[in-house]
Design a protein around this motif. Structure first.
Motif, mmCIF file in Angstrom:
data_model
loop_
_atom_site.group_PDB
_atom_site.id
_atom_site.type_symbol
_atom_site.label_atom_id
_atom_site.label_comp_id
_atom_site.label_asym_id
_atom_site.label_seq_id
_atom_site.Cartn_x
_atom_site.Cartn_y
_atom_site.Cartn_z
ATOM 1 N N GLU A 13 58.732 -86.696 88.029
ATOM 2 C CA GLU A 13 58.909 -85.470 87.256
ATOM 3 C C GLU A 13 57.925 -85.425 86.096
ATOM 4 O O GLU A 13 57.530 -86.467 85.554
ATOM 5 C CB GLU A 13 60.339 -85.369 86.721
ATOM 6 C CG GLU A 13 60.611 -84.112 85.926
ATOM 7 C CD GLU A 13 62.069 -84.003 85.484
ATOM 8 O OE1 GLU A 13 62.313 -83.396 84.429
ATOM 9 O OE2 GLU A 13 62.954 -84.515 86.190
ATOM 10 N N ILE A 14 57.537 -84.222 85.744
ATOM 11 C CA ILE A 14 56.755 -83.997 84.538
ATOM 12 C C ILE A 14 57.521 -83.027 83.659
ATOM 13 O O ILE A 14 57.993 -81.981 84.137
ATOM 14 C CB ILE A 14 55.363 -83.430 84.879
ATOM 15 C CG1 ILE A 14 54.554 -84.498 85.631
ATOM 16 C CG2 ILE A 14 54.627 -82.989 83.619
ATOM 17 C CD1 ILE A 14 53.218 -84.025 86.114
ATOM 18 N N ALA A 15 57.704 -83.374 82.405
ATOM 19 C CA ALA A 15 58.421 -82.516 81.458
ATOM 20 C C ALA A 15 57.438 -81.996 80.419
ATOM 21 O O ALA A 15 56.539 -82.730 79.973
ATOM 22 C CB ALA A 15 59.549 -83.281 80.774
ATOM 23 N N ILE B 5 59.331 -80.141 85.796
ATOM 24 C CA ILE B 5 58.534 -79.938 86.998
ATOM 25 C C ILE B 5 58.804 -81.105 87.939
ATOM 26 O O ILE B 5 58.416 -82.250 87.668
ATOM 27 C CB ILE B 5 57.035 -79.855 86.657
ATOM 28 C CG1 ILE B 5 56.773 -78.678 85.709
ATOM 29 C CG2 ILE B 5 56.202 -79.728 87.933
ATOM 30 C CD1 ILE B 5 55.378 -78.671 85.114
ATOM 31 N N ARG B 6 59.477 -80.829 89.033
ATOM 32 C CA ARG B 6 59.800 -81.871 90.009
ATOM 33 C C ARG B 6 58.623 -82.051 90.959
ATOM 34 O O ARG B 6 58.084 -81.091 91.483
ATOM 35 C CB ARG B 6 61.070 -81.504 90.789
ATOM 36 C CG ARG B 6 62.318 -81.460 89.898
ATOM 37 C CD ARG B 6 63.550 -81.062 90.685
ATOM 38 N NE ARG B 6 63.489 -79.668 91.125
ATOM 39 C CZ ARG B 6 63.735 -79.259 92.355
ATOM 40 N NH1 ARG B 6 64.017 -80.152 93.310
ATOM 41 N NH2 ARG B 6 63.671 -77.984 92.671
ATOM 42 N N LEU B 7 58.237 -83.304 91.175
ATOM 43 C CA LEU B 7 57.071 -83.596 92.005
ATOM 44 C C LEU B 7 57.470 -83.795 93.460
ATOM 45 O O LEU B 7 58.495 -84.432 93.760
ATOM 46 C CB LEU B 7 56.353 -84.845 91.497
ATOM 47 C CG LEU B 7 55.773 -84.754 90.075
ATOM 48 C CD1 LEU B 7 55.159 -86.086 89.653
ATOM 49 C CD2 LEU B 7 54.736 -83.640 89.982
ATOM 50 N N ASN B 8 56.656 -83.238 94.351
ATOM 51 C CA ASN B 8 56.832 -83.425 95.797
ATOM 52 C C ASN B 8 58.263 -83.149 96.234
ATOM 53 O O ASN B 8 58.859 -83.910 97.002
ATOM 54 C CB ASN B 8 56.407 -84.842 96.193
ATOM 55 C CG ASN B 8 54.973 -85.137 95.790
ATOM 56 O OD1 ASN B 8 54.084 -84.334 96.018
ATOM 57 N ND2 ASN B 8 54.759 -86.286 95.148
ATOM 58 N N GLY C 127 55.880 -79.452 91.682
ATOM 59 C CA GLY C 127 54.500 -79.842 91.479
ATOM 60 C C GLY C 127 53.988 -80.851 92.490
ATOM 61 O O GLY C 127 54.768 -81.592 93.100
ATOM 62 N N HIS C 128 52.678 -80.880 92.676
ATOM 63 C CA HIS C 128 52.025 -81.906 93.478
ATOM 64 C C HIS C 128 50.611 -82.098 92.952
ATOM 65 O O HIS C 128 50.074 -81.247 92.240
ATOM 66 C CB HIS C 128 52.007 -81.537 94.966
ATOM 67 C CG HIS C 128 51.116 -80.378 95.295
ATOM 68 N ND1 HIS C 128 51.522 -79.061 95.198
ATOM 69 C CD2 HIS C 128 49.816 -80.334 95.730
ATOM 70 C CE1 HIS C 128 50.546 -78.270 95.563
ATOM 71 N NE2 HIS C 128 49.489 -79.002 95.872
#
Length: 347
Positions: free
Chosen positions: A205-207, A219-222, A239-240
């Motif tokens: 995740e990116i916050a 932002i949840r990845l993959n 996100g990816h």
């Protein structure tokens, strides 16, 4: 307090990851590669500011030209510094409200007894967006004229007749539910103050901590989007990584939040990439066929800042909302006692 941040994208990326893909953004230099974090991801972490005097839409006189000459850019930035210096000048102690410059919130809209903010509360920055040495005339890069596409429908819109009937009639910012304008986004756009963001990464995740009204984007990845029936503040962001570029797709935004009255079917594609150790390129494309005749794209420069993201205590000492509602009720009571119909609206 006001704030700042940056980003950018891989090789010749044209930030047009959208359906009818609008014209594009300038190509991005591939000479710089971001350092990697512990998970092998490009490291975007840091605190950034997006404060800029570059407007969202372009001066029509410039047509399709979005890069200013050095003389044009220098003149605009110097005029901004001069304006801020005038606004910061001490007020003569003998002055009354009628003596103050721009008492009706004139050209700079910064001082006068009718203004909501004076210069002490503002921090829009003093610089134009600078992408690889290009001083930008507008955030919007596509359509080529730097304007938003024609609207096909009038959707959303918090400010309307009867908005003082209940708290729900006011904008999200006035209610301290979400940032003013589109600061939290997506897309994340600069405002007149509180333009600081902090990016934090983990494996999955990116916050993004947004200074304005203390919002945090996740932002949840993959991952996969949730059901379209579930609408979220700031939407459902997935996100990816594409090389050094973080690509984010956001859907399922709440209908109250659409950019400038956008629809719940709005989709936003964002791209984050480091331009260098101290800046990022942030590119976005908005597709909303229910509201706009075509997608539109833009680019913002995010620059590292030494400061931190401070608390935005939105409701602390905020009597405006209760005051407006109380004023509307008093007006209705006065009109009822006078035998007239109560006026709805209270703009």
């Amino acid at each position: 307090m006001a704030a700042h941040f940056p980003i950018r994208s891989l090789t010749a990326i044209s930030l047009v990851l959208s359906l009818a893909a609008p014209a594009a953004v300038a190509q991005i230099s591939s000479t710089y590669h971001a350092p990697k974090n512990g998970w092998g991801q490009p490291d975007l972490q840091g605190t950034y500011t997006t404060a800029t005097i570059t407007p969202l839409t372009r001066d029509p006189k410039l047509g399709v030209r979005n890069v200013l000459t050095k003389a044009e850019a220098d003149a605009l930035e110097q005029a901004t510094r001069d304006q801020i210096a005038r606004a910061d000048a001490p007020t003569p102690p003998e002055a009354t409200v009628k003596d103050l410059k721009n008492a009706d919130c004139g050209p700079d809209g910064i001082s006068g007894f009718n203004c909501g903010y004076n210069q002490g509360w503002k921090d829009p920055g003093t610089k134009l967006i600078d992408i690889n040495g290009e001083k930008r005339a507008s955030i919007i890069t596509s359509p080529a004229n730097g304007q938003l596409p024609p609207r096909v429908a009038a959707t959303g819109g918090a400010r309307r007749a009867g908005r003082t009937d209940n708290p729900e009639g006011f904008s999200l910012g006035e209610r301290c539910l979400l940032s003013f304008g589109s600061s939290a986004g997506p897309p994340m756009l600069p405002l007149m103050y509180n333009n600081t963001y902090q990016i934090v990464q983990s494996k999955d995740e990116i916050a993004i901590d947004v200074e304005m009204v203390h919002d945090v984007r996740h932002i949840r990845l993959n991952a996969e989007h949730g059901p379209s029936s579930v609408k979220l503040w700031m939407g459902d962001s997935i996100g990816h990584w594409e090389g050094d570029t973080l690509v984010v797709e956001t859907t399922n935004m709440r209908p109250e939040q659409g950019l400038r009255g956008g629809s719940p079917n709005q989709k936003v594609i964002e791209k984050f990439r480091r331009l260098g150790p101290n800046s990022l390129s942030y590119q976005f494309t908005v597709s909303d066929p229910d509201t706009y005749a075509a997608p539109f794209s833009g680019e913002v420069e995010m620059r590292t800042t030494k400061g931190q993201v401070y608390e935005y205590a939105c409701h602390e000492g905020n009597y405006a909302l209760t005051g407006m509602l109380a004023g509307a009720r008093a007006e209705e009571k006065h009109q009822a006692e006078a035998g007239g119909a109560a006026k709805s609206g209270g703009e």
